[in-house]
Design a protein around this motif. Sequence first.
Motif, mmCIF file in Angstrom:
data_model
loop_
_atom_site.group_PDB
_atom_site.id
_atom_site.type_symbol
_atom_site.label_atom_id
_atom_site.label_comp_id
_atom_site.label_asym_id
_atom_site.label_seq_id
_atom_site.Cartn_x
_atom_site.Cartn_y
_atom_site.Cartn_z
ATOM 1 N N MET A 156 0.863 -1.175 0.000
ATOM 2 C CA MET A 156 0.000 0.000 0.000
ATOM 3 C C MET A 156 0.902 1.228 0.000
ATOM 4 S SD MET A 156 -3.059 1.084 2.622
ATOM 5 C CE MET A 156 -1.988 1.097 4.068
ATOM 6 N N LEU A 157 0.495 2.257 -0.755
ATOM 7 C CA LEU A 157 1.279 3.477 -0.834
ATOM 8 C C LEU A 157 0.571 4.615 -0.115
ATOM 9 C CD1 LEU A 157 1.820 1.797 -3.716
ATOM 10 C CD2 LEU A 157 3.354 3.725 -4.041
ATOM 11 N N VAL A 158 1.335 5.351 0.691
ATOM 12 C CA VAL A 158 0.794 6.455 1.472
ATOM 13 C C VAL A 158 1.695 7.664 1.283
ATOM 14 C CG1 VAL A 158 0.187 7.283 3.771
ATOM 15 C CG2 VAL A 158 -0.114 4.867 3.214
ATOM 16 N N LYS A 159 1.112 8.795 0.909
ATOM 17 C CA LYS A 159 1.883 10.025 0.753
ATOM 18 C C LYS A 159 1.906 10.749 2.087
ATOM 19 C CE LYS A 159 2.228 13.881 -2.508
ATOM 20 N NZ LYS A 159 1.618 14.473 -3.724
ATOM 21 N N SER A 160 3.082 10.792 2.720
ATOM 22 C CA SER A 160 3.173 11.389 4.051
ATOM 23 C C SER A 160 3.369 12.898 3.976
ATOM 24 C CB SER A 160 4.305 10.751 4.854
ATOM 25 O OG SER A 160 5.523 10.796 4.143
ATOM 26 N N LYS A 161 4.204 13.348 3.050
ATOM 27 C CA LYS A 161 4.371 14.776 2.805
ATOM 28 C C LYS A 161 5.012 14.951 1.437
ATOM 29 C CE LYS A 161 8.687 15.184 5.494
ATOM 30 N NZ LYS A 161 9.328 15.912 6.617
ATOM 31 N N ARG A 162 5.156 16.178 1.002
ATOM 32 C CA ARG A 162 5.717 16.438 -0.318
ATOM 33 C C ARG A 162 7.055 15.717 -0.503
ATOM 34 N NH1 ARG A 162 5.022 22.906 -1.542
ATOM 35 N NH2 ARG A 162 2.756 22.926 -1.822
ATOM 36 N N GLY A 163 7.142 14.984 -1.589
ATOM 37 C CA GLY A 163 8.395 14.333 -1.930
ATOM 38 C C GLY A 163 8.608 12.980 -1.307
ATOM 39 N N LEU A 164 7.702 12.523 -0.422
ATOM 40 C CA LEU A 164 7.849 11.239 0.255
ATOM 41 C C LEU A 164 6.610 10.376 0.065
ATOM 42 C CD1 LEU A 164 9.437 12.294 3.685
ATOM 43 C CD2 LEU A 164 10.612 11.579 1.602
ATOM 44 N N ILE A 165 6.787 9.199 -0.534
ATOM 45 C CA ILE A 165 5.703 8.240 -0.713
ATOM 46 C C ILE A 165 6.097 6.961 0.004
ATOM 47 C CG2 ILE A 165 4.312 6.945 -2.370
ATOM 48 C CD1 ILE A 165 5.065 9.128 -4.458
ATOM 49 N N GLU A 166 5.366 6.603 1.039
ATOM 50 C CA GLU A 166 5.714 5.458 1.866
ATOM 51 C C GLU A 166 5.027 4.200 1.346
ATOM 52 O OE1 GLU A 166 5.288 6.373 5.980
ATOM 53 O OE2 GLU A 166 6.430 8.237 5.779
ATOM 54 N N VAL A 167 5.765 3.105 1.339
ATOM 55 C CA VAL A 167 5.297 1.818 0.811
ATOM 56 C C VAL A 167 5.307 0.815 1.960
ATOM 57 C CG1 VAL A 167 5.633 0.077 -0.983
ATOM 58 C CG2 VAL A 167 6.426 2.433 -1.377
ATOM 59 N N ILE A 168 4.140 0.278 2.296
ATOM 60 C CA ILE A 168 4.009 -0.581 3.475
ATOM 61 C C ILE A 168 3.133 -1.801 3.175
ATOM 62 C CG2 ILE A 168 4.392 1.196 5.228
ATOM 63 C CD1 ILE A 168 1.420 1.716 5.340
ATOM 64 N N ASN A 169 3.088 -2.722 4.107
ATOM 65 C CA ASN A 169 2.192 -3.876 4.052
ATOM 66 C C ASN A 169 0.744 -3.373 3.953
ATOM 67 O OD1 ASN A 169 0.339 -5.906 5.234
ATOM 68 N ND2 ASN A 169 2.185 -7.065 5.675
ATOM 69 N N PRO A 170 -0.094 -3.970 3.090
ATOM 70 C CA PRO A 170 -1.477 -3.485 2.925
ATOM 71 C C PRO A 170 -2.309 -3.506 4.208
ATOM 72 C CG PRO A 170 -0.902 -4.996 1.150
ATOM 73 C CD PRO A 170 0.208 -5.074 2.160
ATOM 74 N N ALA A 171 -1.923 -4.345 5.165
ATOM 75 C CA ALA A 171 -2.691 -4.442 6.415
ATOM 76 C C ALA A 171 -2.295 -3.367 7.422
ATOM 77 C CB ALA A 171 -2.497 -5.818 7.043
ATOM 78 N N VAL A 172 -1.287 -2.584 7.086
ATOM 79 C CA VAL A 172 -0.716 -1.628 8.036
ATOM 80 C C VAL A 172 -1.319 -0.244 7.891
ATOM 81 C CG1 VAL A 172 1.401 -0.316 8.514
ATOM 82 C CG2 VAL A 172 1.486 -2.806 8.339
ATOM 83 N N SER A 173 -1.614 0.382 9.023
ATOM 84 C CA SER A 173 -1.986 1.799 9.063
ATOM 85 C C SER A 173 -1.866 2.256 10.508
ATOM 86 C CB SER A 173 -3.419 2.041 8.565
ATOM 87 O OG SER A 173 -4.371 1.582 9.500
ATOM 88 N N LYS A 174 -1.805 3.549 10.700
ATOM 89 C CA LYS A 174 -1.786 4.075 12.064
ATOM 90 C C LYS A 174 -3.099 3.753 12.773
ATOM 91 C CE LYS A 174 1.431 7.927 11.244
ATOM 92 N NZ LYS A 174 1.653 9.389 11.373
ATOM 93 N N ALA A 175 -4.191 3.689 12.011
ATOM 94 C CA ALA A 175 -5.488 3.346 12.602
ATOM 95 C C ALA A 175 -5.481 1.925 13.152
ATOM 96 C CB ALA A 175 -6.598 3.506 11.561
ATOM 97 N N ASN A 176 -4.998 0.973 12.356
ATOM 98 C CA ASN A 176 -4.937 -0.414 12.819
ATOM 99 C C ASN A 176 -4.049 -0.530 14.054
ATOM 100 O OD1 ASN A 176 -6.629 -1.321 10.811
ATOM 101 N ND2 ASN A 176 -4.997 -2.028 9.470
ATOM 102 N N ALA A 177 -2.992 0.258 14.077
ATOM 103 C CA ALA A 177 -2.102 0.242 15.243
ATOM 104 C C ALA A 177 -2.826 0.700 16.505
ATOM 105 C CB ALA A 177 -0.887 1.125 14.972
ATOM 106 N N LEU A 178 -3.697 1.696 16.374
ATOM 107 C CA LEU A 178 -4.475 2.153 17.533
ATOM 108 C C LEU A 178 -5.388 1.041 18.042
ATOM 109 C CD1 LEU A 178 -5.562 5.821 16.678
ATOM 110 C CD2 LEU A 178 -3.553 5.026 17.942
ATOM 111 N N TYR A 179 -6.032 0.332 17.116
ATOM 112 C CA TYR A 179 -6.896 -0.784 17.517
ATOM 113 C C TYR A 179 -6.095 -1.872 18.237
ATOM 114 C CZ TYR A 179 -10.943 0.918 14.850
ATOM 115 O OH TYR A 179 -12.009 1.657 14.392
ATOM 116 N N ILE A 180 -4.892 -2.159 17.722
ATOM 117 C CA ILE A 180 -4.035 -3.182 18.337
ATOM 118 C C ILE A 180 -3.673 -2.786 19.769
ATOM 119 C CG2 ILE A 180 -1.716 -4.191 18.267
ATOM 120 C CD1 ILE A 180 -1.982 -4.129 15.161
ATOM 121 N N LEU A 181 -3.265 -1.544 19.956
ATOM 122 C CA LEU A 181 -2.874 -1.103 21.296
ATOM 123 C C LEU A 181 -4.067 -1.040 22.247
ATOM 124 C CD1 LEU A 181 -0.198 1.681 20.676
ATOM 125 C CD2 LEU A 181 0.157 -0.616 21.608
#
Length: 275
Positions: free
Chosen positions: A184-209
């Motif tokens: 999954m691709l996420v644009k964090s700010k200008r010039g940076l495109i983050e590539v992560i596992n499709p199951a990953v997000s900050k939202a899912n992390a909140l649910y986990i914690l």
Amino acid sequence: MKIKLFATDLDGTLLDSNDKISQKNIAAIKEAVNAGTIVTFATGRMYSSAVQYARQTGIDVPLITYNGALIKSTSGKVYSEQYINPLAVQEFVAYCEHKQWYLQVNSNDALFFPVYLERSADYERSTGIKGETVGWQELGRKNENVAKMLLVTAEYGKQDVEEKIQEENSMIYELTQKFAGKVMLVKSKRGLIEVINPAVSKANALYILAKQFGFGIDEVMAIGDANNDLPMLEAAGKSVAMGNAADNIKSVCDYLVGTNDNDGVAEAIYKYILK
């Protein structure tokens, strides 16, 4: 309802424009922790970068790093790990080499470059982490425990901002189609495109914690400024937008505070956590 978990983004939120945490923000975080609130940093940064900031606060907290791919405490306790499939890493690196798109890889919490450019040096300066230049072929072999890959585009010129935004959006669309279900691709700010596992997000992390600590998502507050914060801001029971956030971020949040250069995080803690 009492907020039991407070999640703050780093860049553009807790950190000022010089990538520093103000003393006022540190004091507010310590007061929140002493009052019984769990504080977590939720960032796209590497764990080894984020933990440096956590240590400045002097508290042991779970850190949501790599946009949620690795949740690990200051003292080293691992709460969750979700890495990119090794074959997908190899394929993605090869495709970016073919397209001549500049890509960095985070494997085993270390930073690797295909070639060393000015943007490599800029990234090292902003994160406080030294990377290793390994060449394109070896970069594809750095596929073990890859929490994130990062596409770093060229500098924005004064006259070509819209053109650059369209170019980055086109890259995201092309790669999303090519690697659907693999990354999954996420644009964090200008010039940076983050590539992560499709199951990953900050939202899912909140649910986990929240699940691990035994409370509901409605007892979580999140604060941020960028598009990669949007999922957690929408998921959290209460959400706070920084004064420097884009309008689309402000529109989904419950509260608005000052900018990252004016202690917006401390303002949120004193107004909504320690009220």
